[in-house]
Design a protein around this motif. Sequence first.
Motif, PDB file in Angstrom:
ATOM      1  N   UNK A   1       0.604  -1.279   0.051  1.00 25.92           N
ATOM      2  CA  UNK A   1       0.002   0.051   0.126  1.00 25.92           C
ATOM      3  C   UNK A   1       0.758   1.197  -0.065  1.00 25.92           C
ATOM      4  N   UNK A   2       2.013   1.152   0.582  1.00 22.43           N
ATOM      5  CA  UNK A   2       2.838   2.447   0.802  1.00 22.43           C
ATOM      6  C   UNK A   2       3.397   2.716  -0.567  1.00 22.43           C
ATOM      7  N   UNK A   3       3.540   1.470  -1.292  1.00 25.36           N
ATOM      8  CA  UNK A   3       4.378   1.592  -2.565  1.00 25.36           C
ATOM      9  C   UNK A   3       3.426   1.987  -3.872  1.00 25.36           C
ATOM     10  N   UNK A   4       2.154   2.276  -3.460  1.00 25.40           N
ATOM     11  CA  UNK A   4       0.948   2.427  -4.316  1.00 25.40           C
ATOM     12  C   UNK A   4       0.624   1.079  -5.311  1.00 25.40           C
ATOM     13  N   UNK A   5       0.789  -0.028  -4.829  1.00 27.80           N
ATOM     14  CA  UNK A   5       0.783  -1.219  -5.868  1.00 27.80           C
ATOM     15  C   UNK A   5      -0.148  -2.058  -5.278  1.00 27.80           C
ATOM     16  N   UNK A   6      -1.053  -1.627  -4.122  1.00 30.67           N
ATOM     17  CA  UNK A   6      -2.083  -2.350  -3.647  1.00 30.67           C
ATOM     18  C   UNK A   6      -3.088  -1.359  -2.744  1.00 30.67           C
ATOM     19  N   UNK A   7      -4.294  -1.716  -2.498  1.00 28.63           N
ATOM     20  CA  UNK A   7      -5.113  -1.032  -1.810  1.00 28.63           C
ATOM     21  C   UNK A   7      -6.041  -1.880  -1.268  1.00 28.63           C
ATOM     22  N   UNK A   8      -6.678  -1.161  -0.112  1.00 29.19           N
ATOM     23  CA  UNK A   8      -7.464  -1.916   0.762  1.00 29.19           C
ATOM     24  C   UNK A   8      -8.857  -1.516  -0.209  1.00 29.19           C
ATOM     25  N   UNK A   9      -9.946  -2.399  -0.246  1.00 31.31           N
ATOM     26  CA  UNK A   9     -11.207  -2.105  -1.016  1.00 31.31           C
ATOM     27  C   UNK A   9     -12.376  -2.654  -0.043  1.00 31.31           C
ATOM     28  N   UNK A  10     -13.540  -1.992  -0.375  1.00 34.74           N
ATOM     29  CA  UNK A  10     -14.668  -2.632   0.191  1.00 34.74           C
ATOM     30  C   UNK A  10     -15.577  -3.318  -0.677  1.00 34.74           C
ATOM     31  N   UNK A  11     -16.037  -4.431  -0.070  1.00 39.98           N
ATOM     32  CA  UNK A  11     -17.054  -5.149  -0.791  1.00 39.98           C
ATOM     33  C   UNK A  11     -18.217  -5.549   0.171  1.00 39.98           C
ATOM     34  N   UNK A  12     -19.278  -5.031  -0.375  1.00 40.90           N
ATOM     35  CA  UNK A  12     -20.844  -5.275   0.351  1.00 40.90           C
ATOM     36  C   UNK A  12     -20.693  -6.618   0.818  1.00 40.90           C
ATOM     37  N   UNK A  13     -21.044  -6.744   1.981  1.00 35.97           N
ATOM     38  CA  UNK A  13     -21.324  -8.054   2.846  1.00 35.97           C
ATOM     39  C   UNK A  13     -19.897  -8.820   3.289  1.00 35.97           C
ATOM     40  N   UNK A  14     -18.945  -8.291   3.151  1.00 38.23           N
ATOM     41  CA  UNK A  14     -17.470  -8.836   3.383  1.00 38.23           C
ATOM     42  C   UNK A  14     -17.145  -8.027   4.510  1.00 38.23           C
ATOM     43  N   UNK A  15     -16.995  -8.596   5.623  1.00 31.58           N
ATOM     44  CA  UNK A  15     -16.546  -8.054   6.836  1.00 31.58           C
ATOM     45  C   UNK A  15     -15.229  -8.015   6.968  1.00 31.58           C
TER      46      UNK A  15
END
Length: 185
Positions: free
Chosen positions: A71-85
């Motif tokens: 994430x710090x290197x901008x090659x991944x990100x946290x994403x939101x998916x409805x229904x996934x906790x």
Amino acid sequence: MKKTALDIIEHAEEHLIEKIAENMHTFGMPSTVGRVLGIIYMNRKPMTLSELSEATGMSKTRMSQVVREMIDANIAEKVFEKGVRKDLYDVEQDYYQTFISLFAANWTKVVSKNKVLYKKLNRELSDLLQRDGLTPEAEEKVNQLLNELKEWLHYYDWLSRLIEFFESEEVFRYVPKTKECSSLK
């Protein structure tokens, strides 16, 4: 025994994941980062830390560290998916953008560190010139170093502009993305 289609597919995916891991090393990233990048990429959808831990055989704590680095290197990100906790993580599916992110992240750090060093050395050498009793040879050497530092600063300014050239995607006007591989035919 003849390999099944699934065996061949898994084998090809594993080769690609390993190659991505090797390539990350070129950018100064640990191969673990490359491996996780490849796993998420080949999964073609976001993954949880548990899934990544299972896929790599590493602990969730280690996965958390690797994902944070990505994430710090901008090659991944946290994403939101409805229904996934659980937290989900995804990677850029565009190789070009991944390259730009890695290039920019690495060289931005280099530029920043060297500009800090420039300021420190420039201040120290400039202060030295103000001292009484400096020999002509020492004064000449200090002036040479100050000129060298100026050239150094020009280089890092150029590098900053090069980073911007990539990040703005202006590079693609001069080196366009292609759909055909002319060098691999």
